[in-house]
Design a protein around this motif. Structure first.
Motif, mmCIF file in Angstrom:
data_model
loop_
_atom_site.group_PDB
_atom_site.id
_atom_site.type_symbol
_atom_site.label_atom_id
_atom_site.label_comp_id
_atom_site.label_asym_id
_atom_site.label_seq_id
_atom_site.Cartn_x
_atom_site.Cartn_y
_atom_site.Cartn_z
ATOM 1 N N CYS A 1 21.289 41.309 -19.976
ATOM 2 C CA CYS A 1 20.426 40.566 -20.904
ATOM 3 C C CYS A 1 21.139 39.327 -21.424
ATOM 4 O O CYS A 1 22.247 39.402 -21.975
ATOM 5 C CB CYS A 1 20.011 41.449 -22.082
ATOM 6 N N ARG A 2 20.470 38.209 -21.246
ATOM 7 C CA ARG A 2 21.040 36.924 -21.633
ATOM 8 C C ARG A 2 19.921 35.990 -22.085
ATOM 9 O O ARG A 2 18.755 36.242 -21.829
ATOM 10 C CB ARG A 2 21.714 36.260 -20.430
ATOM 11 N N VAL A 3 20.321 34.874 -22.675
ATOM 12 C CA VAL A 3 19.388 33.829 -23.080
ATOM 13 C C VAL A 3 19.932 32.531 -22.488
ATOM 14 O O VAL A 3 21.144 32.312 -22.503
ATOM 15 C CB VAL A 3 19.325 33.774 -24.627
ATOM 16 N N THR A 4 19.061 31.722 -21.920
ATOM 17 C CA THR A 4 19.553 30.520 -21.240
ATOM 18 C C THR A 4 18.645 29.319 -21.466
ATOM 19 O O THR A 4 17.426 29.466 -21.598
ATOM 20 C CB THR A 4 19.681 30.788 -19.720
ATOM 21 N N LEU A 5 19.233 28.131 -21.503
ATOM 22 C CA LEU A 5 18.422 26.919 -21.453
ATOM 23 C C LEU A 5 17.723 26.893 -20.096
ATOM 24 O O LEU A 5 18.241 27.409 -19.104
ATOM 25 C CB LEU A 5 19.305 25.663 -21.571
ATOM 26 N N SER A 6 16.559 26.262 -20.052
ATOM 27 C CA SER A 6 15.820 26.141 -18.789
ATOM 28 C C SER A 6 16.081 24.745 -18.192
ATOM 29 O O SER A 6 16.569 23.842 -18.875
ATOM 30 C CB SER A 6 14.329 26.355 -19.044
ATOM 31 N N PHE A 7 15.718 24.585 -16.932
ATOM 32 C CA PHE A 7 16.000 23.305 -16.271
ATOM 33 C C PHE A 7 15.353 22.080 -16.936
ATOM 34 O O PHE A 7 15.972 21.012 -16.970
ATOM 35 C CB PHE A 7 15.625 23.368 -14.788
ATOM 36 N N PRO A 8 14.109 22.164 -17.440
ATOM 37 C CA PRO A 8 13.557 20.954 -18.075
ATOM 38 C C PRO A 8 14.450 20.421 -19.197
ATOM 39 O O PRO A 8 14.637 19.202 -19.321
ATOM 40 C CB PRO A 8 12.195 21.422 -18.611
ATOM 41 N N VAL A 9 15.018 21.316 -20.000
ATOM 42 C CA VAL A 9 15.897 20.870 -21.089
ATOM 43 C C VAL A 9 17.245 20.428 -20.527
ATOM 44 O O VAL A 9 17.795 19.392 -20.937
ATOM 45 C CB VAL A 9 16.078 21.987 -22.139
ATOM 46 N N ILE A 10 17.767 21.197 -19.589
ATOM 47 C CA ILE A 10 19.054 20.815 -18.991
ATOM 48 C C ILE A 10 18.943 19.401 -18.412
ATOM 49 O O ILE A 10 19.812 18.547 -18.640
ATOM 50 C CB ILE A 10 19.464 21.829 -17.895
ATOM 51 N N ASN A 11 17.876 19.133 -17.708
ATOM 52 C CA ASN A 11 17.775 17.837 -17.024
ATOM 53 C C ASN A 11 17.272 16.711 -17.927
ATOM 54 O O ASN A 11 17.173 15.566 -17.489
ATOM 55 C CB ASN A 11 16.934 17.976 -15.756
ATOM 56 N N ALA A 12 16.988 17.048 -19.181
ATOM 57 C CA ALA A 12 16.661 15.991 -20.158
ATOM 58 C C ALA A 12 17.922 15.483 -20.863
ATOM 59 O O ALA A 12 17.864 14.535 -21.648
ATOM 60 C CB ALA A 12 15.669 16.526 -21.192
ATOM 61 N N THR A 13 19.078 16.095 -20.579
ATOM 62 C CA THR A 13 20.299 15.722 -21.308
ATOM 63 C C THR A 13 20.744 14.289 -20.991
ATOM 64 O O THR A 13 20.466 13.772 -19.908
ATOM 65 C CB THR A 13 21.456 16.707 -20.970
#
Ligand SMILES: O=C(O)[C@H](O)[C@@H](O)[C@H](O)[C@H](O)COP(=O)(O)O
Length: 244
Positions: free
Chosen positions: A176-188
């Motif tokens: 069990c984990r929590v992660t940023l998703s690609f849309p947010v990652i690639n908005a950096t």
């Protein structure tokens, strides 16, 4: 600004100082330009590099740092697997980041609720086009090409609706984990990977030079309007064919 990728191939001994200098530089620039530095950190070897090297650096206005977790394992704060625990003990306790500027996931919640709760925290990051825009995401890459808690072949790679996603079947423990998703990652504004050691050579060749038709998770990190930096030591870079 179009996305650009820069691969820094360094002697192993120079990785910590170069990585920390880069982070310090990004923090100064963000604070000068926007008055705060919104950064996402990751576990693994990069956590050790940051916590060893960052506290000794000068001219960093830690009070303007806002620290988020690119991903986190859903374990209590005192658990050995907690990335927050590692950073608190080895870095946060040594620098002047106000505690209210550190945003851990809440491990007392279910994994779904922890992701929803974390999405509210990430929502505080200044937005552009309705997406939170981090100043810097500091990432690692696993030997299977995963980054954050985004694993090869997992359905989360297609996640576009939420900024932060739960995962309860991580192939790497804990599940069990929590992660940023690609849309947010690639908005950096900037993403940086740190990857070292001969064990990463084959997967790095695939990620950096492989066929783009079915990219591994780490290869999907391509900031739409930002920079992408890979910090590699010579052992990790040994399989690369192009000159960088
Ligand atoms: O959540 C985890 O299980 C780890 O943090 C993991 O995702 C790590 O970031 C990568 O495996 C790269 O780690 P190394 O840089 O130590 O190889």
């Amino acid at each position: 600004m179009p996305s650009e990728r820069k691969v820094h191939i360094l002697d192993e001994k120079d990785i910590p100082s170069q990585v920390c200098a880069f982070v310090a530089d990004k923090s100064r620039h963000a604070i000068e330009s926007r008055g705060q530095f919104n950064v996402g950190v990751s576990g693994g070897s990069v956590a050790k590099i940051l916590s060893t090297g960052m506290p000794g650096l000068e001219n960093i206005d830690w009070t303007k740092w806002k620290v988020f977790f690119c991903d986190e394992r859903l374990v209590p704060f005192d658990h050995e697997d907690s990335t927050y625990k590692f950073f608190k003990k080895n870095m946060f306790n040594k620098v002047n980041i106000p505690s209210e500027n550190i945003f851990p996931i809440d491990p007392s919640l279910s994994v779904e609720d922890a992701a929803k709760d974390y999405a509210k925290k990430v929502d505080k990051v200044p937005k552009e086009n309705n997406l939170p825009v981090f100043d810097l995401l500091i990432l690692g890459m696993g030997p299977d090409g995963h980054t954050c808690s985004l694993f090869p072949g997992h359905k989360l790679l297609q996640e576009t609706e939420v900024a932060v996603a739960p995962i309860s079947d991580s192939p790497k423990p804990p599940p069990c984990r929590v992660t940023l998703s690609f849309p947010v990652i690639n908005a950096t504004r900037c993403a940086m990977f740190v990857s070292t050691g001969a064990g990463k050579a084959d997967i790095l060749q695939k990620v950096l030079e492989g066929n783009d038709s079915a990219p591994l998770p780490a290869a999907r990190v391509k900031p739409t309007n930002g920079e992408l930096h890979w910090f590699l030591d010579t052992a990790a870079a040994a399989g690369l064919k192009a000159k960088y």
